[in-house]
Design an enzyme around this catalytic site. Structure first.
Site, short mmCIF file in Angstrom:
data_model
loop_
_atom_site.label_atom_id
_atom_site.label_comp_id
_atom_site.label_asym_id
_atom_site.label_seq_id
_atom_site.Cartn_x
_atom_site.Cartn_y
_atom_site.Cartn_z
N TYR A 1 -3.56 -29.58 -73.05
CA TYR A 1 -2.98 -28.23 -73.00
C TYR A 1 -1.71 -28.28 -72.15
CZ TYR A 1 -2.85 -23.13 -72.01
OH TYR A 1 -2.48 -21.82 -71.87
N LYS B 1 -2.72 -28.44 -77.43
CA LYS B 1 -2.29 -27.05 -77.48
C LYS B 1 -0.92 -27.02 -76.82
CE LYS B 1 -3.24 -22.41 -75.69
NZ LYS B 1 -4.10 -21.57 -74.82
#
Length: 294
Positions: free
Chosen positions: A133, A161
């Site tokens: 992320y 992400k």
């Protein structure tokens, strides 16, 4: 389970700041009915920064209990300290979570080598599928495409992400990583463009209050039907933007209460209630999106 519309789920609390089981169950059922692909439990939107580790674990476990196998649950397991991230990830290995979302360490701002060694250590000491992320606007460090490429060779690091909002990133990452590495947007406003450039979905804040619409946008996009996807997304653009007028999840929790999904929009300090001026913008956005307000 790691494609399409994945919700970055809010954590509903009662007026005393304790977890509201009734509202959490309602949210989960709402996403199952709306065909959301998966739930991220206790990420940024879930207020991980103001929860104790015990609360963090308990909420993920409660989410699993209430989901009861009907929708995949991804646990947020990021931490500043590598040992803590490993410990938290290992805690969920036999729990039934589908995978983990691991944010880059924040505040201490490691180098690219530090980021590589951090995620390498997590990968080598745990078994669950890991989604990296990258959100530099919050963490103060940026996981660069070259580092992502090196990390993509670990079998249990399955995707990223990417929440910079920089669409040029997807080209850079795609050129460097293995073909089955997942590219997931972390920015609702640019998610559709991200998917048109080859991304597989979005971990979405907007999906908290527009789950069906986000599912449809992603479904159309993954089929290559960007005409219908853009038609729906156009209605949501004001909403995508309004949800970040104040720090997430202040606006989205207020809207979730407004439309009847949760009982209270309580936040824990230092997060404070939504401003009146923001409420006006949120109401305008929800009306434009043609979402029902109870």
């Amino acid at each position: 389970m790691f494609k399409g519309s994945i919700v970055a789920l809010i954590t509903p609390m009662d007026e005393k700041g304790q977890i509201c089981r009734i509202s959490l169950e309602k949210l989960i059922n709402y996403h199952i009915a709306s065909k959301t692909e998966a739930i991220v439990s206790i990420g940024t939107t879930g207020e991980s920064a103001t929860l104790s580790q015990e609360e963090h674990i308990n909420i993920v476990m409660l989410t699993l209990e209430l989901a009861d196998g009907r929708i995949p649950v991804i646990a947020g397991t990021g931490a500043n300290a590598t040992t803590e991230a490993i410990s938290l990830t290992k805690r969920f290995e036999k729990s039934g979570v589908a995978g983990c979302l691991s944010v880059t360490p924040y505040y201490n701002r490691p180098t690219q080598e530090g980021l590589y060694q951090h995620f390498k250590a997590i990968s080598e000491n745990t078994e669950l599928p890991q989604i990296l992320y990258n959100v530099p606007s919050r963490t103060g460090c940026d996981l660069l495409p070259e580092t992502v490429a090196k990390l993509s060779h670990f079998n249990n690091i399955i995707g990223i992400k990417e929440a910079t909002g920089d669409l040029s990133r997807i080209h850079k990452i795609k050129e460097l990583v293995k073909t089955n590495f997942l590219l997931i947007s972390g920015d609702d406003a640019t998610a559709l463009d991200f998917m048109q450039l080859g991304g597989q979905g979005v971990i979405s804040v907007t999906a908290n209050i527009a789950a069906k619409e986000m599912m449809e946008i992603c479904s159309y996009a993954l089929k290559g039907d960007f005409i219908n996807a853009r038609s729906i997304n156009k209605r949501l653009m004001l909403l995508h933007e309004a949800l970040f007028i104040e720090p997430n999840p202040i606006p989205v929790k207020w809207l979730a209460k407004k439309i009847g999904l949760i009982k209270s929009d309580t936040l824990r300090l230092p997060m404070t209630p939504v401003l009146d001026s923001t409420r006006f913008q949120l109401e305008k956005a929800i009306q434009y999106a043609n979402l029902k307000i109870s």
